[in-house]
Design a protein around this motif. Sequence first.
Motif, PDB file in Angstrom:
ATOM      1  N   ILE A  46       0.847  -1.194   0.000  1.00 44.56           N
ATOM      2  CA  ILE A  46       0.000   0.000   0.000  1.00 44.56           C
ATOM      3  C   ILE A  46       0.882   1.243   0.000  1.00 44.56           C
ATOM      4  CG2 ILE A  46      -1.785   1.262   1.301  1.00 44.56           C
ATOM      5  CD1 ILE A  46      -2.475  -1.588   2.519  1.00 44.56           C
ATOM      6  N   GLU A  47       0.631   2.122  -0.948  1.00 42.60           N
ATOM      7  CA  GLU A  47       1.370   3.388  -1.012  1.00 42.60           C
ATOM      8  C   GLU A  47       0.386   4.534  -1.094  1.00 42.60           C
ATOM      9  OE1 GLU A  47       4.134   3.031  -4.274  1.00 42.60           O
ATOM     10  OE2 GLU A  47       5.268   1.460  -3.238  1.00 42.60           O
ATOM     11  N   ASN A  48       0.503   5.479  -0.171  1.00 39.48           N
ATOM     12  CA  ASN A  48      -0.397   6.644  -0.113  1.00 39.48           C
ATOM     13  C   ASN A  48      -1.868   6.226  -0.162  1.00 39.48           C
ATOM     14  OD1 ASN A  48       1.929   8.293  -0.216  1.00 39.48           O
ATOM     15  ND2 ASN A  48       1.932   8.072  -2.461  1.00 39.48           N
ATOM     16  N   GLY A  49      -2.177   5.190   0.582  1.00 40.80           N
ATOM     17  CA  GLY A  49      -3.576   4.764   0.662  1.00 40.80           C
ATOM     18  C   GLY A  49      -4.065   3.999  -0.556  1.00 40.80           C
ATOM     19  N   VAL A  50      -3.167   3.682  -1.474  1.00 40.84           N
ATOM     20  CA  VAL A  50      -3.576   2.939  -2.675  1.00 40.84           C
ATOM     21  C   VAL A  50      -2.884   1.566  -2.690  1.00 40.84           C
ATOM     22  CG1 VAL A  50      -3.535   2.917  -5.211  1.00 40.84           C
ATOM     23  CG2 VAL A  50      -3.932   5.063  -3.987  1.00 40.84           C
ATOM     24  N   ILE A  51      -3.652   0.547  -3.045  1.00 41.32           N
ATOM     25  CA  ILE A  51      -3.081  -0.805  -3.140  1.00 41.32           C
ATOM     26  C   ILE A  51      -2.313  -0.886  -4.462  1.00 41.32           C
ATOM     27  CG2 ILE A  51      -3.588  -3.283  -3.268  1.00 41.32           C
ATOM     28  CD1 ILE A  51      -6.152  -2.647  -1.613  1.00 41.32           C
ATOM     29  N   VAL A  52      -0.984  -0.903  -4.375  1.00 44.17           N
ATOM     30  CA  VAL A  52      -0.200  -0.940  -5.612  1.00 44.17           C
ATOM     31  C   VAL A  52       0.122  -2.367  -6.032  1.00 44.17           C
ATOM     32  CG1 VAL A  52       0.751   1.380  -5.385  1.00 44.17           C
ATOM     33  CG2 VAL A  52       1.949  -0.554  -4.322  1.00 44.17           C
ATOM     34  N   ASP A  53       0.057  -3.285  -5.083  1.00 42.08           N
ATOM     35  CA  ASP A  53       0.286  -4.691  -5.447  1.00 42.08           C
ATOM     36  C   ASP A  53      -0.461  -5.605  -4.466  1.00 42.08           C
ATOM     37  OD1 ASP A  53       1.183  -6.804  -6.920  1.00 42.08           O
ATOM     38  OD2 ASP A  53       3.221  -6.801  -6.105  1.00 42.08           O
ATOM     39  N   ALA A  54      -0.907  -6.749  -4.980  1.00 45.29           N
ATOM     40  CA  ALA A  54      -1.595  -7.734  -4.128  1.00 45.29           C
ATOM     41  C   ALA A  54      -1.145  -9.118  -4.555  1.00 45.29           C
ATOM     42  CB  ALA A  54      -3.106  -7.603  -4.287  1.00 45.29           C
ATOM     43  N   LYS A  55      -0.832  -9.930  -3.565  1.00 45.02           N
ATOM     44  CA  LYS A  55      -0.439 -11.316  -3.873  1.00 45.02           C
ATOM     45  C   LYS A  55      -1.134 -12.261  -2.897  1.00 45.02           C
ATOM     46  CE  LYS A  55       3.539 -11.334  -6.572  1.00 45.02           C
ATOM     47  NZ  LYS A  55       4.637 -12.202  -6.884  1.00 45.02           N
ATOM     48  N   PHE A  56      -1.167 -13.536  -3.255  1.00 48.67           N
ATOM     49  CA  PHE A  56      -1.839 -14.475  -2.351  1.00 48.67           C
ATOM     50  C   PHE A  56      -1.162 -15.836  -2.361  1.00 48.67           C
ATOM     51  CE2 PHE A  56      -3.903 -17.851  -4.760  1.00 48.67           C
ATOM     52  CZ  PHE A  56      -3.801 -17.393  -6.068  1.00 48.67           C
ATOM     53  N   LYS A  57      -1.452 -16.561  -1.296  1.00 52.29           N
ATOM     54  CA  LYS A  57      -1.175 -18.002  -1.261  1.00 52.29           C
ATOM     55  C   LYS A  57      -2.403 -18.673  -0.669  1.00 52.29           C
ATOM     56  CE  LYS A  57       3.580 -18.962  -1.688  1.00 52.29           C
ATOM     57  NZ  LYS A  57       4.693 -19.801  -1.222  1.00 52.29           N
ATOM     58  N   MET A  74      -8.813  -7.699  -8.542  1.00 51.21           N
ATOM     59  CA  MET A  74      -9.764  -6.618  -8.300  1.00 51.21           C
ATOM     60  C   MET A  74      -9.173  -5.540  -7.388  1.00 51.21           C
ATOM     61  SD  MET A  74     -13.112  -9.044  -7.780  1.00 51.21           S
ATOM     62  CE  MET A  74     -14.425  -7.842  -7.672  1.00 51.21           C
ATOM     63  N   LEU A  75      -8.219  -5.942  -6.556  1.00 50.43           N
ATOM     64  CA  LEU A  75      -7.693  -5.016  -5.547  1.00 50.43           C
ATOM     65  C   LEU A  75      -6.698  -4.015  -6.112  1.00 50.43           C
ATOM     66  CD1 LEU A  75      -7.094  -7.341  -2.451  1.00 50.43           C
ATOM     67  CD2 LEU A  75      -8.815  -5.540  -2.716  1.00 50.43           C
ATOM     68  N   LYS A  76      -5.948  -4.437  -7.102  1.00 51.15           N
ATOM     69  CA  LYS A  76      -4.844  -3.601  -7.574  1.00 51.15           C
ATOM     70  C   LYS A  76      -5.325  -2.256  -8.104  1.00 51.15           C
ATOM     71  CE  LYS A  76      -2.178  -7.146  -9.436  1.00 51.15           C
ATOM     72  NZ  LYS A  76      -1.114  -7.523 -10.377  1.00 51.15           N
ATOM     73  N   GLY A  77      -4.697  -1.190  -7.606  1.00 55.50           N
ATOM     74  CA  GLY A  77      -5.021   0.160  -8.063  1.00 55.50           C
ATOM     75  C   GLY A  77      -6.149   0.814  -7.277  1.00 55.50           C
ATOM     76  N   LYS A  78      -6.751   0.052  -6.383  1.00 55.60           N
ATOM     77  CA  LYS A  78      -7.870   0.622  -5.612  1.00 55.60           C
ATOM     78  C   LYS A  78      -7.356   1.290  -4.330  1.00 55.60           C
ATOM     79  CE  LYS A  78     -11.984  -1.519  -7.187  1.00 55.60           C
ATOM     80  NZ  LYS A  78     -11.563  -2.511  -8.178  1.00 55.60           N
ATOM     81  N   THR A  79      -8.071   2.331  -3.884  1.00 54.05           N
ATOM     82  CA  THR A  79      -7.750   2.897  -2.569  1.00 54.05           C
ATOM     83  C   THR A  79      -8.277   1.924  -1.523  1.00 54.05           C
ATOM     84  OG1 THR A  79      -9.853   4.026  -2.347  1.00 54.05           O
ATOM     85  CG2 THR A  79      -8.057   5.243  -3.452  1.00 54.05           C
ATOM     86  N   LEU A  80      -7.783   2.032  -0.300  1.00 56.26           N
ATOM     87  CA  LEU A  80      -8.254   1.138   0.763  1.00 56.26           C
ATOM     88  C   LEU A  80      -9.759   1.262   0.938  1.00 56.26           C
ATOM     89  CD1 LEU A  80      -5.583   1.233   3.589  1.00 56.26           C
ATOM     90  CD2 LEU A  80      -6.107  -0.603   1.997  1.00 56.26           C
ATOM     91  N   GLU A  81     -10.216   2.494   0.831  1.00 52.58           N
ATOM     92  CA  GLU A  81     -11.649   2.742   1.002  1.00 52.58           C
ATOM     93  C   GLU A  81     -12.451   2.009  -0.081  1.00 52.58           C
ATOM     94  OE1 GLU A  81     -14.499   6.623   1.303  1.00 52.58           O
ATOM     95  OE2 GLU A  81     -12.330   6.949   1.442  1.00 52.58           O
ATOM     96  N   GLU A  82     -11.976   2.107  -1.307  1.00 55.10           N
ATOM     97  CA  GLU A  82     -12.660   1.412  -2.411  1.00 55.10           C
ATOM     98  C   GLU A  82     -12.576  -0.104  -2.232  1.00 55.10           C
ATOM     99  OE1 GLU A  82     -11.728   4.554  -6.070  1.00 55.10           O
ATOM    100  OE2 GLU A  82     -10.269   3.011  -5.542  1.00 55.10           O
ATOM    101  N   ALA A  83     -11.394  -0.546  -1.814  1.00 58.73           N
ATOM    102  CA  ALA A  83     -11.174  -1.990  -1.660  1.00 58.73           C
ATOM    103  C   ALA A  83     -12.135  -2.587  -0.645  1.00 58.73           C
ATOM    104  CB  ALA A  83      -9.740  -2.254  -1.245  1.00 58.73           C
ATOM    105  N   LEU A  84     -12.333  -1.866   0.460  1.00 62.43           N
ATOM    106  CA  LEU A  84     -13.191  -2.401   1.520  1.00 62.43           C
ATOM    107  C   LEU A  84     -14.642  -2.544   1.078  1.00 62.43           C
ATOM    108  CD1 LEU A  84     -11.750  -0.808   4.753  1.00 62.43           C
ATOM    109  CD2 LEU A  84     -11.970  -3.246   4.239  1.00 62.43           C
TER     110      LEU A  84
END
Lengths: 127, 415
Positions: free
Chosen positions: A48-59, A76-86
């Motif tokens: 997360i950079e400046n409230g934006v999800i710049v990368d997401a990974k999973f296992k 779906m998460l990439k590029g979203k703000t935390l607020e949008e993501a939630l």
Amino acid sequence: MDKPFPYSEIVMDHFANPRNMGDMENPSAVGNVGNPACGDMMRLFLKIENGVIVDAKFKTFGCGAAIASSSMLTEMLKGKTLEEALKISNEEVVKALGGLPEAKIHCSVMAEEALKAAVNDYESKEE
Amino acid sequence: MISIQRFFKTVQTEKFAYFDNINTTFPDPRVIRKINEVLSSRLGNPSSHIHSAGVAAGRIIDEAREKVSALIGASPENLIFTSGATESNNLAITGFLKANPDFGFITSNIEHFSVLNQVRSLRNDDIDISVLEVDRYGLVDPEMLEKALENNPSIVSLSIANPEIGTMQDIEKISDICHRHGSILHSDTTAAAGLIEIDVDKMGIDLLTLSAHNLYGPAGVGALYVNKNIKLASIFEGGNQESGVRPGTENVPGIAGMGEACDMIKNDLKSHEERLKNLRNNLWKSLEESVRFINFTGHPEKRLPGHVSFWVEHIEGESLLLLLSMNGIMASSGSACSSNLKAKDEDELMASHVLDAVGVPSDICSGSITLSAGRYNTEEDFNYVKSVLPGLVEKLLTMSPSYDDYTKNKETADG
């Protein structure tokens, strides 16, 4: 896909070619949900950079639907703000996957829970 | 509709390694020919036994009855055709207890649902019931059986082989114990018939269930062997077909197909049994060496030919099944997740009662894989599984957070 499978083509695609699968170095947040006893376990990493999800990974340890739900969520998460993501609900994950069998809806719920757990982790670190 | 020839051709040219014979087999081309022949023969109802079309239908049933009986060393007059194993199991147990209400009922905790679920209805009838717990290999303890039989004579229902874990019971020893206590033995041989030699007299089986689609015949037909000294009551109300024990117009084409399948199997059973035993041992050994975190289920030696079952730590059964399927390998699973994909909700996703019974830990196991071969499986099929399966497991391990945790803990422990 020429062979018949029990899931939608999108689910099978994400299962066979999972997006964003793997570890992340120095993640801003990690969300852990489920356990092997329940048959599924997901670990979501967020950068997360400046409230934006710049990368997401999973296992993910789980069935086809669990792996596909995880993969779709990270896309779906990439590029979203935390607020949008939630605001992303499990229903949206299901919709993006072209549907899931009734008995597998809980896999998408796990993805939503992993996201919430990751955001909680982030917020607790920020405090 | 595609022709059988084309179907088998497709099967051979594309990767189609079918390892789910325990759930169903493909009807043999000879069986299909027979069914077609019967279906197009303008046959009457076998109960219309005066006109020639009815007589012809009756003769087809007689012929099939001889062939099916011959496979299990029985006399034709002691065989009843049913709609399949589920019906045969219900007729054997509930039908017997209806005619012999003083008997108890004993079974094991790894039996098929069509046996185990009868416990619920029989409890209402005040029948004395014991469900024996098997050991970690899936074997019934003879002493435990002996003890359960002390009180009163019972009908004991134990299958020769378990489909999920492949374990074969010492059925002769079990029948000895039953008979010494004035009890009778019912055995569901759905998983075993067609793979191993079965002889009702030698094995001492009093009631025996057969399913046609598990031995290269059609679905929707089965049989129940009934020792001539045993009295059964019908579980359906109806006419006089099958000595009145199983009323309803006979499934003549299905019965003919079953007869043909049994006749075919009888000819070369022994050679397939040996071949599949060797291929099984070979596959077991190969997977033991090449698949990390593998845990085999069932007994290592007392098991069905061509049957290998296992679970893998840190990965889930259904995802391995799907990957196998994408690679043309069709297997089955006792996984909680995949056993009931069409369930209404997740509460119906139950872990396999068989895995539970043999003590597979539910906290680290999430589903098992059963590879079950049959007479059509070639050595090439087995080699293909050997070459593909380890890589698929590795793929899932790299995705598994549970495996990550294990590696990290191990590193910490190793310093």
